[in-house]
Scaffold this motif. Sequence first.
Motif, short mmCIF file in Angstrom:
data_model
loop_
_atom_site.label_atom_id
_atom_site.label_comp_id
_atom_site.label_asym_id
_atom_site.label_seq_id
_atom_site.Cartn_x
_atom_site.Cartn_y
_atom_site.Cartn_z
N ILE A 103 45.96 -8.89 33.16
CA ILE A 103 47.17 -8.47 33.85
C ILE A 103 47.37 -9.36 35.06
O ILE A 103 46.46 -9.52 35.89
N ALA A 104 48.54 -9.94 35.19
CA ALA A 104 48.88 -10.82 36.31
C ALA A 104 49.49 -10.01 37.45
O ALA A 104 49.73 -8.81 37.33
N GLN A 105 49.78 -10.68 38.55
CA GLN A 105 50.35 -10.03 39.73
C GLN A 105 51.79 -9.59 39.48
O GLN A 105 52.49 -10.13 38.64
N GLY A 106 52.21 -8.59 40.25
CA GLY A 106 53.59 -8.12 40.20
C GLY A 106 53.91 -7.23 39.01
O GLY A 106 55.06 -6.84 38.82
N VAL A 107 52.93 -6.85 38.23
CA VAL A 107 53.16 -6.05 37.02
C VAL A 107 53.29 -4.57 37.37
O VAL A 107 52.59 -4.06 38.24
N THR A 131 53.15 -12.31 34.82
CA THR A 131 53.64 -12.01 36.16
C THR A 131 54.98 -11.27 36.13
O THR A 131 55.89 -11.64 35.41
N ASN A 132 55.07 -10.21 36.93
CA ASN A 132 56.30 -9.42 37.14
C ASN A 132 56.82 -8.72 35.90
O ASN A 132 57.98 -8.29 35.89
N ALA A 133 56.00 -8.56 34.88
CA ALA A 133 56.43 -7.80 33.71
C ALA A 133 56.48 -6.31 34.08
O ALA A 133 55.73 -5.83 34.92
N ASN A 150 58.15 -11.72 33.67
CA ASN A 150 59.49 -11.18 33.96
C ASN A 150 60.12 -10.40 32.81
O ASN A 150 61.33 -10.19 32.81
N SER A 151 59.33 -9.96 31.85
CA SER A 151 59.87 -9.18 30.73
C SER A 151 59.94 -7.71 31.10
O SER A 151 59.13 -7.20 31.86
N VAL A 163 56.38 -11.03 23.34
CA VAL A 163 57.57 -10.33 23.82
C VAL A 163 58.06 -11.08 25.05
O VAL A 163 57.29 -11.34 25.97
N ALA A 164 59.34 -11.43 25.07
CA ALA A 164 59.87 -12.20 26.19
C ALA A 164 61.31 -11.80 26.47
O ALA A 164 62.07 -11.47 25.56
N GLY A 165 61.66 -11.86 27.74
CA GLY A 165 63.05 -11.69 28.14
C GLY A 165 63.35 -10.36 28.80
O GLY A 165 62.55 -9.46 28.87
N ASN A 166 64.59 -10.29 29.28
CA ASN A 166 65.12 -9.08 29.88
C ASN A 166 66.61 -9.01 29.56
O ASN A 166 67.38 -9.70 30.23
#
Length: 185
Positions: A103-107, A131-133, A150-151, A163-166
């Motif tokens: 797990i990266a930061q911002g999750v 990051t940021n998911a 960012n997903s 899985v990618a995108g928003n």
Amino acid sequence: MAEKYSILQKDFFRESGRWLSTVEIWKKCFNPNLHFIYIFRKSQQYLKTPLLNVFWKLVLRHYQIKYGFQIYPETEIGEGFYLGHWGSLVINPKAKIGKNCNIAQGVTIGQQNRGSKAGFPVIGNEVWIGTNAVIVGGIAIGNNVLIAPNSYINFDVPEDSVVAGNPAKIYPNPQATEGYINNKV
């Protein structure tokens, strides 16, 4: 062979790629990510021991504030847990995470309070979360899944997927986490 090692040793093996003694684990605790994992696992270890439970929860709370990790001892996280970077991480205490997960930061792994997906995420084994998911709701993430940075995920994800995108899209891939999750236990 990995069966004889503690869950804490398995978490530290993910970072170093080798089995460490207790003293070597303490030396590694200069790294904020590993220090937090050490405190987190100790608070889990003593969850049902009244006096030690209070002590380790207070220590954990201090380091939650210091490092920016909001992970509670009640959270079920499998062995081989790896935090890529420190800071701004929120995991709901009722979420479940499998083994060998990065797990990266911002999750954020959180609860959804209403609708058809009300509840908490269940995340499989060998999942890499960028990051940021944001992962929310009563959903299931399969094994061998890479969640791109960012997903936003509020739906079930089958195993062997990227899985990618928003809004996020699923891309089947049998080698989704190959090269992303090292030193598996």
